[in-house]
Design an enzyme around this catalytic site. Sequence first.
Site, mmCIF file in Angstrom:
data_model
loop_
_atom_site.group_PDB
_atom_site.id
_atom_site.type_symbol
_atom_site.label_atom_id
_atom_site.label_comp_id
_atom_site.label_asym_id
_atom_site.label_seq_id
_atom_site.Cartn_x
_atom_site.Cartn_y
_atom_site.Cartn_z
ATOM 1 N N SER A 197 -9.746 -0.414 7.547
ATOM 2 C CA SER A 197 -9.272 -0.317 6.165
ATOM 3 C C SER A 197 -8.590 -1.545 5.588
ATOM 4 O O SER A 197 -8.305 -1.572 4.393
ATOM 5 C CB SER A 197 -8.319 0.867 6.024
ATOM 6 O OG SER A 197 -9.062 2.039 5.906
ATOM 7 N N LYS A 212 0.862 -1.193 0.000
ATOM 8 C CA LYS A 212 0.000 0.000 0.000
ATOM 9 C C LYS A 212 0.893 1.236 0.000
ATOM 10 O O LYS A 212 1.887 1.284 0.750
ATOM 11 C CB LYS A 212 -0.897 -0.024 1.242
ATOM 12 C CG LYS A 212 -1.920 1.106 1.306
ATOM 13 C CD LYS A 212 -2.798 0.954 2.550
ATOM 14 C CE LYS A 212 -3.852 2.032 2.644
ATOM 15 N NZ LYS A 212 -4.712 1.907 3.844
ATOM 16 N N SER A 264 -9.682 1.903 3.271
ATOM 17 C CA SER A 264 -8.831 2.618 2.341
ATOM 18 C C SER A 264 -7.811 1.723 1.627
ATOM 19 O O SER A 264 -7.185 2.180 0.671
ATOM 20 C CB SER A 264 -8.081 3.715 3.111
ATOM 21 O OG SER A 264 -7.224 3.137 4.078
HETATM 22 N N1 GLN Z 1 -12.897 4.307 6.805
HETATM 23 C C1 GLN Z 1 -12.305 4.738 8.040
HETATM 24 C C2 GLN Z 1 -11.880 6.166 7.903
HETATM 25 O O1 GLN Z 1 -12.082 6.713 6.888
HETATM 26 C C3 GLN Z 1 -11.137 3.868 8.381
HETATM 27 C C4 GLN Z 1 -9.938 4.196 7.602
HETATM 28 C C5 GLN Z 1 -8.761 3.325 7.920
HETATM 29 O O2 GLN Z 1 -8.889 2.302 8.573
HETATM 30 N N2 GLN Z 1 -7.598 3.782 7.473
HETATM 31 O O3 GLN Z 1 -11.337 6.738 8.784
#
Ligand code: GLN
Length: 492
Positions: free
Chosen positions: A184, A85, A160
């Site tokens: 995410s 990532k 994400s």
């Molecule tokens: N969707 C959640 C957010 O936008 C979690 C994001 C993540 O785990 N990086 O904060």
Amino acid sequence: MEAEINDGLFYKSAAELEKLLNSGEISSVELTKKMIDRTKAIDGKLNAFISFDEEKTLDEAKESDARRKVGKKLSPIDGIPVGIKDVISECGQPLTCGSKMLEGYIAPYDATVIGRMRDAGCVLWGRINMDEFAMGSSNENSHYGPVANPWDTTRVPGGSSGGSAAAVASGEAVLALGSDTGGSVRQPAAFCGIVGLKPSYGAVSRYGLVAFASSLDQIGQLGRSSEDVATLFQVISGHDENDSSSYNFEKKDYAAEVRNFQRKKTIGVPKEFFGDGLDSEVKSAVEDAISFYENAGHKIKDVHLEMTEYAMAAYYIIATAEASANLARFDGIRYGYRSNAAQNAVDIYYRTRGEGFGAEVKRRIMLGTFVLSSENFESHYLRAQKVRTLIRRDFMRVFDDVDALITPVTPTTAFKIGEKTSDPLQMYLADIYTVPINLAGFCGLSVPCGFSSGGLPIGMQVIGKPFHEHEILALGNEFERAHEFKNMHPAL
Ligand code: GLN
């Protein structure tokens, strides 16, 4: 023989590929080249990769083959291509975090996890697309364009780490690293029909992971099976003196534990995770999975996690507060993008941040700055921290009587691209079942457990005590062995 191997090659697990590498039926160079060619052929549909360095990647594969030839294999995943990532530093490679802000920035050092993967001989395969600075649940917040779900390219892969999940699910990578602050890794794994682990807070070093919310962030692993994820976790986990939040815990031989773990467990089912807003097909798939464990001899117990109702509210205060502080470093001076229109030093900050960050990141920075301001600190930030403590206590109390919990990962299956972009609150709810685990610091695993009538993957979440990854991975493996979900692949 060649054709036979190639047919299923893209969907083989790392464990299966290791056998082919060991027997000499394929080489790491052949495998890596096929992944590169496949990515070139199909990634136009998915957009899972932001960039890759073909020559460097093949060089790593060559070195792996040379080691294997003289019997000096470094680990079970020596020579296996692992996608990274684009929020984790790999020395000499671009590091964009999915943001215009870091366009052109080259990482000057290796993250600890990257160093450990080098020591294990992994092929570091490409920089993978993501929501900007890991903020999002759909991968639509990337400056480099949205990622599509391999099962239905009109739908999101989750976020994400949506690029990481899409790459593994489509056979562009065997394994991938993601990061999980509120869901995410687990949420995209569920949307794409693969396995994703969010390790316990402190189990994997965050050194070299660009910080979003430091008290919640963990680097997670995505793969085709719990066993593969266990092997990658084995390689990258453990104490690191470069990260003061990394914990010095006793590591297990995770892959072996996963294969041999026979003990019958008590599995809790928290009622609060099965209420309003949960899609009926997701609900019944997860309930079927729970019945499977019951029939396999595990004990099922109803439990309550009353405080989880407040998890989303607490998360969006704590995560944005930490993000506003962490992202203050992007000032147009030290990293990546700088506005050309700036007239003076202060103007550089304003314009660079105004032009470099996308809408969601700005929303988080503003919210975080608001909750940390002197008028709101006590009423919002401190209160959220107290709620966090209560959530953690809830989990600790429940785990006095159970070894693991099973819940859905997401309230629905993958939604359409564009469906939730105009309503951030709806988007935030996609993580309602994953966020509490980050707040509590526990570990969570997303395991494929079914398909909707529309053919979209459904995942279950197996939650474990801090530093008990082996227990949830073993439960994941037990389910996978008895089901065919991991052998089902998107038609691309
Ligand atoms: N969707 C959640 C957010 O936008 C979690 C994001 C993540 O785990 N990086 O904060």
